[in-house]
Design a protein around this motif. Structure first.
Motif, PDB file in Angstrom:
ATOM      1  N   LEU A 247     -10.015  11.016 100.858  1.00  0.00           N
ATOM      2  CA  LEU A 247      -8.827  10.833 100.025  1.00  0.00           C
ATOM      3  C   LEU A 247      -8.868   9.539  99.217  1.00  0.00           C
ATOM      4  CD1 LEU A 247      -6.063  12.055 102.487  1.00  0.00           C
ATOM      5  CD2 LEU A 247      -6.955  13.238 100.480  1.00  0.00           C
ATOM      6  N   MET A 248      -9.543   8.526  99.727  1.00  0.00           N
ATOM      7  CA  MET A 248      -9.592   7.236  99.034  1.00  0.00           C
ATOM      8  C   MET A 248     -10.503   7.286  97.796  1.00  0.00           C
ATOM      9  SD  MET A 248      -7.493   5.406 100.682  1.00  0.00           S
ATOM     10  CE  MET A 248      -7.826   3.743 100.174  1.00  0.00           C
ATOM     11  N   THR A 249     -11.640   7.963  97.916  1.00  0.00           N
ATOM     12  CA  THR A 249     -12.614   7.959  96.818  1.00  0.00           C
ATOM     13  C   THR A 249     -12.652   9.269  96.041  1.00  0.00           C
ATOM     14  OG1 THR A 249     -14.425   8.779  98.186  1.00  0.00           O
ATOM     15  CG2 THR A 249     -14.093   6.378  98.121  1.00  0.00           C
ATOM     16  N   GLY A 250     -12.173  10.354  96.660  1.00  0.00           N
ATOM     17  CA  GLY A 250     -12.258  11.663  96.030  1.00  0.00           C
ATOM     18  C   GLY A 250     -13.599  12.335  96.243  1.00  0.00           C
ATOM     19  N   ASP A 251     -14.468  11.686  96.995  1.00  0.00           N
ATOM     20  CA  ASP A 251     -15.801  12.247  97.254  1.00  0.00           C
ATOM     21  C   ASP A 251     -15.756  13.266  98.382  1.00  0.00           C
ATOM     22  OD1 ASP A 251     -16.911  10.567  95.356  1.00  0.00           O
ATOM     23  OD2 ASP A 251     -17.466   9.035  96.824  1.00  0.00           O
ATOM     24  N   ARG A 252     -16.697  14.197  98.319  1.00  0.00           N
ATOM     25  CA  ARG A 252     -16.908  15.138  99.419  1.00  0.00           C
ATOM     26  C   ARG A 252     -18.228  14.748 100.072  1.00  0.00           C
ATOM     27  NH1 ARG A 252     -14.130  19.742  99.639  1.00  0.00           N
ATOM     28  NH2 ARG A 252     -15.906  21.006 100.249  1.00  0.00           N
ATOM     29  N   THR A 253     -18.177  14.433 101.365  1.00  0.00           N
ATOM     30  CA  THR A 253     -19.371  13.968 102.066  1.00  0.00           C
ATOM     31  C   THR A 253     -19.576  14.775 103.339  1.00  0.00           C
ATOM     32  OG1 THR A 253     -18.100  12.293 103.254  1.00  0.00           O
ATOM     33  CG2 THR A 253     -19.129  11.613 101.186  1.00  0.00           C
ATOM     34  N   TRP A 254     -20.808  14.820 103.795  1.00  0.00           N
ATOM     35  CA  TRP A 254     -21.145  15.484 105.053  1.00  0.00           C
ATOM     36  C   TRP A 254     -20.917  14.510 106.195  1.00  0.00           C
ATOM     37  CZ3 TRP A 254     -21.863  20.539 105.362  1.00  0.00           C
ATOM     38  CH2 TRP A 254     -22.207  21.230 104.197  1.00  0.00           C
ATOM     39  N   GLN A 255     -20.160  14.938 107.186  1.00  0.00           N
ATOM     40  CA  GLN A 255     -19.849  14.123 108.356  1.00  0.00           C
ATOM     41  C   GLN A 255     -20.299  14.862 109.613  1.00  0.00           C
ATOM     42  OE1 GLN A 255     -18.408  11.021 108.048  1.00  0.00           O
ATOM     43  NE2 GLN A 255     -18.579  11.372 105.852  1.00  0.00           N
ATOM     44  N   VAL A 256     -20.658  14.103 110.644  1.00  0.00           N
ATOM     45  CA  VAL A 256     -21.032  14.706 111.920  1.00  0.00           C
ATOM     46  C   VAL A 256     -19.760  15.138 112.638  1.00  0.00           C
ATOM     47  CG1 VAL A 256     -22.109  14.294 114.161  1.00  0.00           C
ATOM     48  CG2 VAL A 256     -23.136  13.326 112.088  1.00  0.00           C
ATOM     49  N   LEU A 257     -19.685  16.428 112.950  1.00  0.00           N
ATOM     50  CA  LEU A 257     -18.567  16.979 113.695  1.00  0.00           C
ATOM     51  C   LEU A 257     -18.813  16.831 115.193  1.00  0.00           C
ATOM     52  CD1 LEU A 257     -15.960  18.798 113.860  1.00  0.00           C
ATOM     53  CD2 LEU A 257     -17.560  20.726 114.009  1.00  0.00           C
ATOM     54  N   ALA A 258     -20.051  17.083 115.610  1.00  0.00           N
ATOM     55  CA  ALA A 258     -20.415  17.003 117.031  1.00  0.00           C
ATOM     56  C   ALA A 258     -21.905  16.723 117.130  1.00  0.00           C
ATOM     57  CB  ALA A 258     -20.079  18.316 117.729  1.00  0.00           C
ATOM     58  N   GLU A 259     -22.292  16.035 118.204  1.00  0.00           N
ATOM     59  CA  GLU A 259     -23.716  15.816 118.468  1.00  0.00           C
ATOM     60  C   GLU A 259     -23.912  15.615 119.943  1.00  0.00           C
ATOM     61  OE1 GLU A 259     -25.438  12.239 116.740  1.00  0.00           O
ATOM     62  OE2 GLU A 259     -23.456  11.359 116.649  1.00  0.00           O
ATOM     63  N   GLY A 260     -25.114  15.959 120.407  1.00  0.00           N
ATOM     64  CA  GLY A 260     -25.436  15.841 121.815  1.00  0.00           C
ATOM     65  C   GLY A 260     -26.151  17.079 122.307  1.00  0.00           C
ATOM     66  N   PRO A 261     -25.959  17.417 123.582  1.00  0.00           N
ATOM     67  CA  PRO A 261     -26.605  18.617 124.115  1.00  0.00           C
ATOM     68  C   PRO A 261     -26.213  19.849 123.283  1.00  0.00           C
ATOM     69  CG  PRO A 261     -25.653  17.313 125.883  1.00  0.00           C
ATOM     70  CD  PRO A 261     -25.189  16.703 124.591  1.00  0.00           C
ATOM     71  N   GLU A 262     -27.188  20.716 123.038  1.00  0.00           N
ATOM     72  CA  GLU A 262     -26.945  21.876 122.184  1.00  0.00           C
ATOM     73  C   GLU A 262     -25.780  22.728 122.678  1.00  0.00           C
ATOM     74  OE1 GLU A 262     -29.268  25.587 120.079  1.00  0.00           O
ATOM     75  OE2 GLU A 262     -30.285  24.499 121.681  1.00  0.00           O
ATOM     76  N   THR A 263     -25.633  22.853 123.981  1.00  0.00           N
ATOM     77  CA  THR A 263     -24.524  23.663 124.506  1.00  0.00           C
ATOM     78  C   THR A 263     -23.167  23.070 124.133  1.00  0.00           C
ATOM     79  OG1 THR A 263     -24.721  22.520 126.626  1.00  0.00           O
ATOM     80  CG2 THR A 263     -25.846  24.644 126.430  1.00  0.00           C
ATOM     81  N   ASP A 264     -23.069  21.747 124.130  1.00  0.00           N
ATOM     82  CA  ASP A 264     -21.817  21.092 123.738  1.00  0.00           C
ATOM     83  C   ASP A 264     -21.534  21.297 122.249  1.00  0.00           C
ATOM     84  OD1 ASP A 264     -21.714  20.233 126.339  1.00  0.00           O
ATOM     85  OD2 ASP A 264     -22.103  18.116 125.878  1.00  0.00           O
ATOM     86  N   VAL A 265     -22.567  21.203 121.432  1.00  0.00           N
ATOM     87  CA  VAL A 265     -22.418  21.399 119.994  1.00  0.00           C
ATOM     88  C   VAL A 265     -22.023  22.852 119.719  1.00  0.00           C
ATOM     89  CG1 VAL A 265     -23.620  21.383 117.768  1.00  0.00           C
ATOM     90  CG2 VAL A 265     -23.950  19.499 119.389  1.00  0.00           C
TER      91      VAL A 265
END
Length: 112
Positions: free
Chosen positions: A59-77
């Motif tokens: 909202l501050m810059t108006g940019d669309r960026t890729w963010q990490v939603l989840a990381e770690g063991p594959e089952t958790d992701v």
């Protein structure tokens, strides 16, 4: 200025093609809405670990960026992705498999 957005299905096909040029295997594991579905990228490093990326609007810059939603063991992701899909049936999920952790989301045309 209004930013033109690509239809989701078109963006997904272009992304899969770009990955194939680098010999990075990727698969659509959930087909979302072709026009306006959000896209989630799961990076599987084939060692039991994974990361999930979503595109977010700053909202501050108006940019669309890729963010990490989840990381770690594959089952958790995978569980995190399942939660996202439970409240967004239009969500695309693409699984990228690369031992080196390449996803190309930081490249021109895909980064923002």
């Amino acid at each position: 200025m209004v930013e033109a957005r690509l239809a989701s299905g078109f963006w997904v096909q272009a992304y899969l093609r770009r990955l194939s040029l680098y010999n990075i295997p990727a698969f659509v594991t959930a087909h979302g809405d072709d026009t306006a579905g959000a896209v989630l990228i799961k990076l599987n490093t084939l060692n039991g670990q994974a990361r999930a990326f979503v595109r977010q609007f700053d909202l501050m810059t108006g940019d669309r960026t890729w963010q990490v939603l989840a990381e770690g063991p594959e089952t958790d992701v995978d569980a995190s992705i399942a939660r996202q899909r439970s409240f967004d049936s239009d969500l695309w999920v693409i699984e990228v498999e690369d031992r080196d952790g390449r996803h190309l989301l930081d490249e021109d045309g895909l980064s923002g």
